[in-house]
Design an enzyme around this catalytic site. Sequence first.
Site, PDB file in Angstrom:
ATOM      1  N   HIS A  63       0.834  -1.207   0.000  1.00  0.00           N
ATOM      2  CA  HIS A  63       0.000   0.000   0.000  1.00  0.00           C
ATOM      3  C   HIS A  63       0.872   1.261   0.000  1.00  0.00           C
ATOM      4  O   HIS A  63       1.207   1.809   1.046  1.00  0.00           O
ATOM      5  CB  HIS A  63      -0.926   0.013   1.234  1.00  0.00           C
ATOM      6  CG  HIS A  63      -1.997   1.046   1.139  1.00  0.00           C
ATOM      7  ND1 HIS A  63      -3.271   0.848   1.605  1.00  0.00           N
ATOM      8  CD2 HIS A  63      -2.007   2.290   0.609  1.00  0.00           C
ATOM      9  CE1 HIS A  63      -4.008   1.914   1.385  1.00  0.00           C
ATOM     10  NE2 HIS A  63      -3.249   2.819   0.779  1.00  0.00           N
ATOM     11  N   HIS A  65       1.619   5.140  -2.243  1.00  0.00           N
ATOM     12  CA  HIS A  65       1.207   6.119  -3.253  1.00  0.00           C
ATOM     13  C   HIS A  65       2.470   6.712  -3.864  1.00  0.00           C
ATOM     14  O   HIS A  65       3.185   7.450  -3.197  1.00  0.00           O
ATOM     15  CB  HIS A  65       0.348   7.210  -2.611  1.00  0.00           C
ATOM     16  CG  HIS A  65      -0.927   6.684  -2.034  1.00  0.00           C
ATOM     17  ND1 HIS A  65      -2.073   6.547  -2.785  1.00  0.00           N
ATOM     18  CD2 HIS A  65      -1.226   6.203  -0.794  1.00  0.00           C
ATOM     19  CE1 HIS A  65      -3.035   6.022  -2.018  1.00  0.00           C
ATOM     20  NE2 HIS A  65      -2.549   5.805  -0.812  1.00  0.00           N
ATOM     21  N   ARG A  67       2.526   8.583  -6.583  1.00  0.00           N
ATOM     22  CA  ARG A  67       2.205   9.897  -7.176  1.00  0.00           C
ATOM     23  C   ARG A  67       2.647  10.008  -8.627  1.00  0.00           C
ATOM     24  O   ARG A  67       2.851  11.128  -9.114  1.00  0.00           O
ATOM     25  CB  ARG A  67       2.834  11.037  -6.359  1.00  0.00           C
ATOM     26  CG  ARG A  67       2.536  11.031  -4.870  1.00  0.00           C
ATOM     27  CD  ARG A  67       1.053  11.108  -4.601  1.00  0.00           C
ATOM     28  NE  ARG A  67       0.772  11.359  -3.184  1.00  0.00           N
ATOM     29  CZ  ARG A  67      -0.375  11.000  -2.615  1.00  0.00           C
ATOM     30  NH1 ARG A  67      -1.321  10.385  -3.291  1.00  0.00           N
ATOM     31  NH2 ARG A  67      -0.592  11.284  -1.337  1.00  0.00           N
ATOM     32  N   ASP A 154      -8.660   2.883  -3.603  1.00  0.00           N
ATOM     33  CA  ASP A 154      -8.157   3.436  -2.352  1.00  0.00           C
ATOM     34  C   ASP A 154      -8.268   4.955  -2.313  1.00  0.00           C
ATOM     35  O   ASP A 154      -7.926   5.641  -3.261  1.00  0.00           O
ATOM     36  CB  ASP A 154      -6.691   3.049  -2.130  1.00  0.00           C
ATOM     37  CG  ASP A 154      -6.180   3.656  -0.832  1.00  0.00           C
ATOM     38  OD1 ASP A 154      -6.917   3.620   0.164  1.00  0.00           O
ATOM     39  OD2 ASP A 154      -5.064   4.196  -0.828  1.00  0.00           O
ATOM     40  N   HIS A 181     -10.679   0.721   0.962  1.00  0.00           N
ATOM     41  CA  HIS A 181     -10.542   1.821   1.923  1.00  0.00           C
ATOM     42  C   HIS A 181     -11.895   1.950   2.606  1.00  0.00           C
ATOM     43  O   HIS A 181     -12.883   2.295   1.962  1.00  0.00           O
ATOM     44  CB  HIS A 181     -10.184   3.111   1.168  1.00  0.00           C
ATOM     45  CG  HIS A 181     -10.062   4.315   2.032  1.00  0.00           C
ATOM     46  ND1 HIS A 181      -8.925   5.098   2.031  1.00  0.00           N
ATOM     47  CD2 HIS A 181     -10.900   4.878   2.933  1.00  0.00           C
ATOM     48  CE1 HIS A 181      -9.083   6.090   2.895  1.00  0.00           C
ATOM     49  NE2 HIS A 181     -10.277   5.987   3.450  1.00  0.00           N
ATOM     50  N   HIS A 234      -5.410  -0.334   5.660  1.00  0.00           N
ATOM     51  CA  HIS A 234      -5.090   0.587   6.780  1.00  0.00           C
ATOM     52  C   HIS A 234      -6.164   0.676   7.881  1.00  0.00           C
ATOM     53  O   HIS A 234      -6.829   1.680   8.032  1.00  0.00           O
ATOM     54  CB  HIS A 234      -4.763   1.984   6.269  1.00  0.00           C
ATOM     55  CG  HIS A 234      -5.681   2.535   5.209  1.00  0.00           C
ATOM     56  ND1 HIS A 234      -7.048   2.461   5.271  1.00  0.00           N
ATOM     57  CD2 HIS A 234      -5.401   3.170   4.057  1.00  0.00           C
ATOM     58  CE1 HIS A 234      -7.551   3.039   4.204  1.00  0.00           C
ATOM     59  NE2 HIS A 234      -6.582   3.471   3.454  1.00  0.00           N
ATOM     60  N   ASP A 306       0.823   2.708   3.761  1.00  0.00           N
ATOM     61  CA  ASP A 306       0.013   3.793   3.183  1.00  0.00           C
ATOM     62  C   ASP A 306       0.874   5.044   3.005  1.00  0.00           C
ATOM     63  O   ASP A 306       0.408   6.163   3.243  1.00  0.00           O
ATOM     64  CB  ASP A 306      -1.223   4.085   4.061  1.00  0.00           C
ATOM     65  CG  ASP A 306      -2.211   5.022   3.378  1.00  0.00           C
ATOM     66  OD1 ASP A 306      -2.094   5.252   2.157  1.00  0.00           O
ATOM     67  OD2 ASP A 306      -3.108   5.540   4.078  1.00  0.00           O
ATOM     68  N   HIS A 310       3.008  14.339   0.350  1.00  0.00           N
ATOM     69  CA  HIS A 310       2.408  15.631  -0.008  1.00  0.00           C
ATOM     70  C   HIS A 310       3.466  16.701   0.219  1.00  0.00           C
ATOM     71  O   HIS A 310       4.340  16.538   1.076  1.00  0.00           O
ATOM     72  CB  HIS A 310       1.202  15.953   0.892  1.00  0.00           C
ATOM     73  CG  HIS A 310       0.012  15.076   0.647  1.00  0.00           C
ATOM     74  ND1 HIS A 310      -0.702  15.102  -0.525  1.00  0.00           N
ATOM     75  CD2 HIS A 310      -0.589  14.155   1.435  1.00  0.00           C
ATOM     76  CE1 HIS A 310      -1.697  14.222  -0.447  1.00  0.00           C
ATOM     77  NE2 HIS A 310      -1.646  13.627   0.734  1.00  0.00           N
TER      78      HIS A 310
HETATM   79 ZN    ZN Z   1      -6.744   4.600   1.768  1.00  0.00          ZN
END
Ligand code: ZN
Length: 424
Positions: A63, A65, A67, A154, A181, A234, A306, A310
């Site tokens: 899991h 991200h 981007r 997700d 999610h 998560h 997760d 950012h």
């Molecule tokens: Zn999520």
Amino acid sequence: MEKQRILLKNAQIMDPRNHFEEILDLYLEEGKIKNLGKNLDIPDAEVLDLTGKWIVPGFVDVHVHLRDPGFPQKETMETACRSALGGGFTHLLAMANTKPVMDSPEEIETFYKKAQSVPVNVYTVSALTKDLKGKTLVDMEACAKAGALGFSDDGFPLVDLALLKEAMEKARELNLPLSFHEEDPSLIGTPGINEGNISREMGLKGAPAYSEYSYIGRDCALALDWKTKVDIQHISTKAGASLVALFYDLGANVLGEITPHHFSFTEEKIRTHGTMAKMNPPLRTEEDRLGLQDLFSHPSFVLATDHAPHTEEEKSVEFSKAPSGILGLEIAFAAALRHLVKEGKVSLKDLIEKMTYLPAAFYNMEYDGIQERKIGNFSIVDPEEKWTVTRDTFKGKSYNSPYEGEEYIGKIKYTVSKGELFSL
Ligand SMILES: [Zn+2]
């Protein structure tokens, strides 16, 4: 040191399925584990003495991200891999909330073309519905053919029950997991903060705990009846984790992800770290945190981060306007050693299983662990080194994290991924 001849001497191999807690030498040649044995002597090989260090199989995070494509200001596939290497991760499963969304075979094929050039084994799920809108299923068969290891919207739950049943049937035919999610949007005011004391003080209606476990109960029940592989992502509540364990014991093919932040922190973290402690589902209460720790050893659970980069700019706004998500790759293993292994919640052997073989198997990911003739994917840990999390801990473009200032014992010193050794 690149794909050369490297002899790693006297390391304690910590692979739960091969040579657990055995002190051996490991000879890496052209990216492959050529030999594993006692007192190896390889003329002209570069030698690293690893007395007192561990070699653990490369960690798997199902899991993350990345981007990429779409958000290079936050992270790219390449920079996210630096974070992975920093945390000993050699296998990543990316989520589909990219721009464009990962919802077609073309996007997935483009992803895998790019993935060949990065130093980590990177995989992706397909979105479950077109543009993550929850209205129309993607062409699941075509996306699976293109290499998607599962399906997930997700970031958003799947509200439509009829669509959910259709997805379950299709996923079962393809023998691929659906990953959910779990937050019922109709019950949530401001996401990213638990509905409780802190949210009341801040004048916000947050996300109540039951918004999570009402959906977890629904999806575990369907997974049991429809015999579909389901990953509950998560999990933030003790009740939610208890439901996953219960349905697993009843025979459902469910996996539960538990994140380092949910077993490390409570909603109190928002007082000191503000938006850096904002993620969905949010940090909860001490009872939840301890409940997740206590349940972690149950065979249904794995560790997943997760990891969600950012920028500082995006996080530097008032709480309700900031995006949800924090980093996790660089600190995951150390946080688990401190909060789970040292606290007696899980054995080191089981922790390593839950960060390697178990998640890889659930997603049918190619994964060898530490074996002769296989490509090197492992990391080297100094189990005694004390360290403190600073901004420099984070190796990617972003550093949005509530972990700054945390103190850990046990540090990743090198990661070997796709056969190449990286010094950290
Ligand atoms: Zn999520």
